[in-house]
Design a protein around this motif. Structure first.
Motif, mmCIF file in Angstrom:
data_model
loop_
_atom_site.group_PDB
_atom_site.id
_atom_site.type_symbol
_atom_site.label_atom_id
_atom_site.label_comp_id
_atom_site.label_asym_id
_atom_site.label_seq_id
_atom_site.Cartn_x
_atom_site.Cartn_y
_atom_site.Cartn_z
ATOM 1 N N THR A 70 -20.970 -16.972 -21.709
ATOM 2 C CA THR A 70 -21.411 -15.924 -22.631
ATOM 3 C C THR A 70 -22.149 -14.830 -21.874
ATOM 4 O O THR A 70 -22.784 -15.104 -20.847
ATOM 5 C CB THR A 70 -22.339 -16.544 -23.700
ATOM 6 O OG1 THR A 70 -21.683 -17.668 -24.269
ATOM 7 C CG2 THR A 70 -22.667 -15.560 -24.800
ATOM 8 N N VAL A 89 -24.097 -6.099 -27.186
ATOM 9 C CA VAL A 89 -23.539 -7.199 -27.972
ATOM 10 C C VAL A 89 -23.610 -8.488 -27.161
ATOM 11 O O VAL A 89 -23.773 -8.478 -25.937
ATOM 12 C CB VAL A 89 -22.063 -6.932 -28.354
ATOM 13 C CG1 VAL A 89 -21.923 -5.659 -29.173
ATOM 14 C CG2 VAL A 89 -21.186 -6.867 -27.096
ATOM 15 N N LYS A 104 -14.028 -8.420 -33.092
ATOM 16 C CA LYS A 104 -14.154 -9.531 -34.051
ATOM 17 C C LYS A 104 -14.949 -10.701 -33.468
ATOM 18 O O LYS A 104 -15.543 -11.483 -34.208
ATOM 19 C CB LYS A 104 -12.770 -10.010 -34.485
ATOM 20 C CG LYS A 104 -12.016 -8.989 -35.321
ATOM 21 C CD LYS A 104 -10.597 -9.453 -35.604
ATOM 22 C CE LYS A 104 -9.802 -8.368 -36.331
ATOM 23 N NZ LYS A 104 -8.384 -8.745 -36.489
ATOM 24 N N ASP A 105 -14.915 -10.832 -32.156
ATOM 25 C CA ASP A 105 -15.586 -11.971 -31.515
ATOM 26 C C ASP A 105 -16.914 -11.558 -30.860
ATOM 27 O O ASP A 105 -17.446 -12.263 -30.010
ATOM 28 C CB ASP A 105 -14.658 -12.599 -30.463
ATOM 29 C CG ASP A 105 -14.094 -11.555 -29.501
ATOM 30 O OD1 ASP A 105 -14.377 -10.357 -29.697
ATOM 31 O OD2 ASP A 105 -13.387 -11.947 -28.560
ATOM 32 N N LEU A 106 -17.446 -10.414 -31.266
ATOM 33 C CA LEU A 106 -18.706 -9.923 -30.698
ATOM 34 C C LEU A 106 -19.797 -9.899 -31.754
ATOM 35 O O LEU A 106 -19.513 -9.680 -32.932
ATOM 36 C CB LEU A 106 -18.517 -8.504 -30.145
ATOM 37 C CG LEU A 106 -17.428 -8.297 -29.101
ATOM 38 C CD1 LEU A 106 -17.323 -6.821 -28.743
ATOM 39 C CD2 LEU A 106 -17.700 -9.128 -27.845
ATOM 40 N N GLN A 107 -21.035 -10.130 -31.325
ATOM 41 C CA GLN A 107 -22.177 -10.046 -32.242
ATOM 42 C C GLN A 107 -23.166 -9.018 -31.710
ATOM 43 O O GLN A 107 -23.621 -9.141 -30.564
ATOM 44 C CB GLN A 107 -22.866 -11.407 -32.371
ATOM 45 C CG GLN A 107 -22.168 -12.360 -33.302
ATOM 46 C CD GLN A 107 -21.691 -13.619 -32.590
ATOM 47 O OE1 GLN A 107 -22.076 -13.888 -31.474
ATOM 48 N NE2 GLN A 107 -20.838 -14.379 -33.244
ATOM 49 N N SER A 277 -22.724 -24.961 -32.960
ATOM 50 C CA SER A 277 -21.781 -24.153 -33.743
ATOM 51 C C SER A 277 -21.607 -24.694 -35.162
ATOM 52 O O SER A 277 -21.086 -23.997 -36.033
ATOM 53 C CB SER A 277 -20.426 -24.091 -33.038
ATOM 54 O OG SER A 277 -19.939 -25.395 -32.770
ATOM 55 N N SER A 280 -23.098 -22.208 -37.572
ATOM 56 C CA SER A 280 -22.777 -20.795 -37.296
ATOM 57 C C SER A 280 -22.971 -19.926 -38.534
ATOM 58 O O SER A 280 -23.281 -18.734 -38.420
ATOM 59 C CB SER A 280 -21.348 -20.660 -36.762
ATOM 60 O OG SER A 280 -20.419 -21.232 -37.656
ATOM 61 N N ARG A 283 -26.561 -18.614 -38.492
ATOM 62 C CA ARG A 283 -26.970 -18.036 -37.217
ATOM 63 C C ARG A 283 -28.064 -16.987 -37.395
ATOM 64 O O ARG A 283 -29.063 -16.980 -36.669
ATOM 65 C CB ARG A 283 -25.748 -17.427 -36.520
ATOM 66 C CG ARG A 283 -26.001 -16.870 -35.131
ATOM 67 C CD ARG A 283 -24.692 -16.398 -34.501
ATOM 68 N NE ARG A 283 -24.933 -15.888 -33.158
ATOM 69 C CZ ARG A 283 -25.296 -14.640 -32.888
ATOM 70 N NH1 ARG A 283 -25.448 -13.770 -33.875
ATOM 71 N NH2 ARG A 283 -25.497 -14.257 -31.648
ATOM 72 N N GLU A 284 -27.881 -16.098 -38.374
ATOM 73 C CA GLU A 284 -28.830 -15.006 -38.582
ATOM 74 C C GLU A 284 -30.211 -15.547 -38.956
ATOM 75 O O GLU A 284 -31.235 -15.047 -38.489
ATOM 76 C CB GLU A 284 -28.312 -14.060 -39.674
ATOM 77 C CG GLU A 284 -29.055 -12.729 -39.756
ATOM 78 C CD GLU A 284 -28.967 -11.893 -38.487
ATOM 79 O OE1 GLU A 284 -29.913 -11.119 -38.224
ATOM 80 O OE2 GLU A 284 -27.962 -12.022 -37.755
#
Length: 332
Positions: A70, A89, A104-107, A277, A280, A283-284
């Protein structure tokens, strides 16, 4: 056109990883096109090295794949209105300096992330390791105020957060680590008892001395002999969260026993393995709680930063040897 540099798993690890198991590779990235799915170009700023990479590489990777992992990355070019150029990100794109994504796979980092807080913490205390500590304690150990919590590898990225969250939760906390400097650090961040497992004459005696009444919760990052000894020190109805087994990751031949059935039966223990996970969808919640405690100074963070992408394998191997205090990070 951008040329990315990536670390490849050249050869599956046999025993402890070696430099020759890795290979540095150049990858040409295509230009972004309007209307296509590949709408973001990113550059890695910080990369994570974590214990899970050792067993996961064997289970989920082929030789020739980019090493898993990551990063905190900066958006260099964007054709996606949800991601502004210059934004940071978290992505799981492996050991590479640049990559293309559809987003789509990024935060994105939390919008309330203070400017004064290092963004690398999104790979540690306010990231996956912190969330592992948070959900492992709350959902698996189900710690309660007044209980005694034991954590091994306590000066690492996960263990150091476990101890501090347990203190916030009103628990007594006992930790062990592999050097006197790490033990001093544990005392500094609020552990009630801490010892160097490498220098005690008897692990059984050290655990008993640290908490004569035993342990309600055991957050296990190590497995192996330590777990076999610690399970006999659990209180009746104790809970064990099995987070990692770093003592066994580099074994070529699996370790044998002792076995856990008798203490589990007679003390009616609960022992549960977990991967973060699972939560998930929360997560927030976890990130906001961790960020708040860090900003308030209730959770202290320490990072072991290695400079230079070319040093990824050395940072990874150093982390597996326990050379890091807190979270091991590579700064590109």
């Amino acid at each position: 056109m951008v040329v990315a540099t990536a670390w490849i798993l050249k050869k599956h690890f046999d025993g402890f990883p070696k430099i020759s198991d890795f290979e540095l590779k150049k990858i040409e990235l295509p230009d972004l096109k309007d209307g296509g799915e590949q709408k973001l170009l990113l550059e890695s700023v910080f990369l994570s090295v974590d214990p899970y990479m050792r067993p996961y590489s064997r289970r989920y990777m082929k030789e020739g794949d980019i090493m898993i992992g990551t990063q905190v990355a900066r958006i260099v070019e964007s054709k996606n209105p949800a991601f502004a150029v210059g934004a940071f990100v978290v992505g799981s794109k492996g050991w590479r300096t640049h990559f293309i994504s559809d987003g789509k796979d990024l935060q994105l980092l939390p919008s309330n992330w203070p400017e004064s807080l290092p963004k690398s913490l999104a790979l540690g205390t306010v990231g996956m390791p912190g969330l592992t500590a948070y959900f492992g304690l709350l959902e698996v150990c189900k710690m309660k105020p007044g209980e005694t919590v034991l954590v091994n590898a306590a000066a690492g990225a996960v263990g150091s957060v476990v101890g501090q969250l347990a203190k916030i939760g009103g628990c007594k906390v006992v930790g062990c680590a592999g050097s006197d400097d790490k033990v001093a650090y544990l005392k500094k961040i609020g552990f009630d008892e801490a010892f160097n497992y490498k220098t005690v004459k008897s692990l059984d005696e050290a655990l008993s001395k640290a908490s004569p009444d035993g342990y309600d919760c055991f957050f296990d990052n190590v497995g192996g002999e330590f777990a076999s000894v610690a399970i006999n020190q659990m209180k009746k109805y104790g809970r064990i969260a099995v987070c990692g087994a770093i003592s066994q990751y580099n074994d070529s031949v699996p370790q044998k026993g002792p076995y856990v059935q008798f203490p589990m039966i007679f003390k009616e223990l609960q022992m549960e393995g977990f991967i973060v996970s699972r939560w998930s969808n929360r997560r927030e919640e976890g990130l906001q709680a961790l960020l708040k405690w860090v900003v308030e100074g209730k959770v202290k963070c320490h990072e072991q930063v290695t400079e230079g992408f070319e040093n990824m394998p050395m940072a990874f191997m150093g982390m597996l040897k326990g050379e890091n205090l807190g979270k091991a990070i590579v700064k590109v």
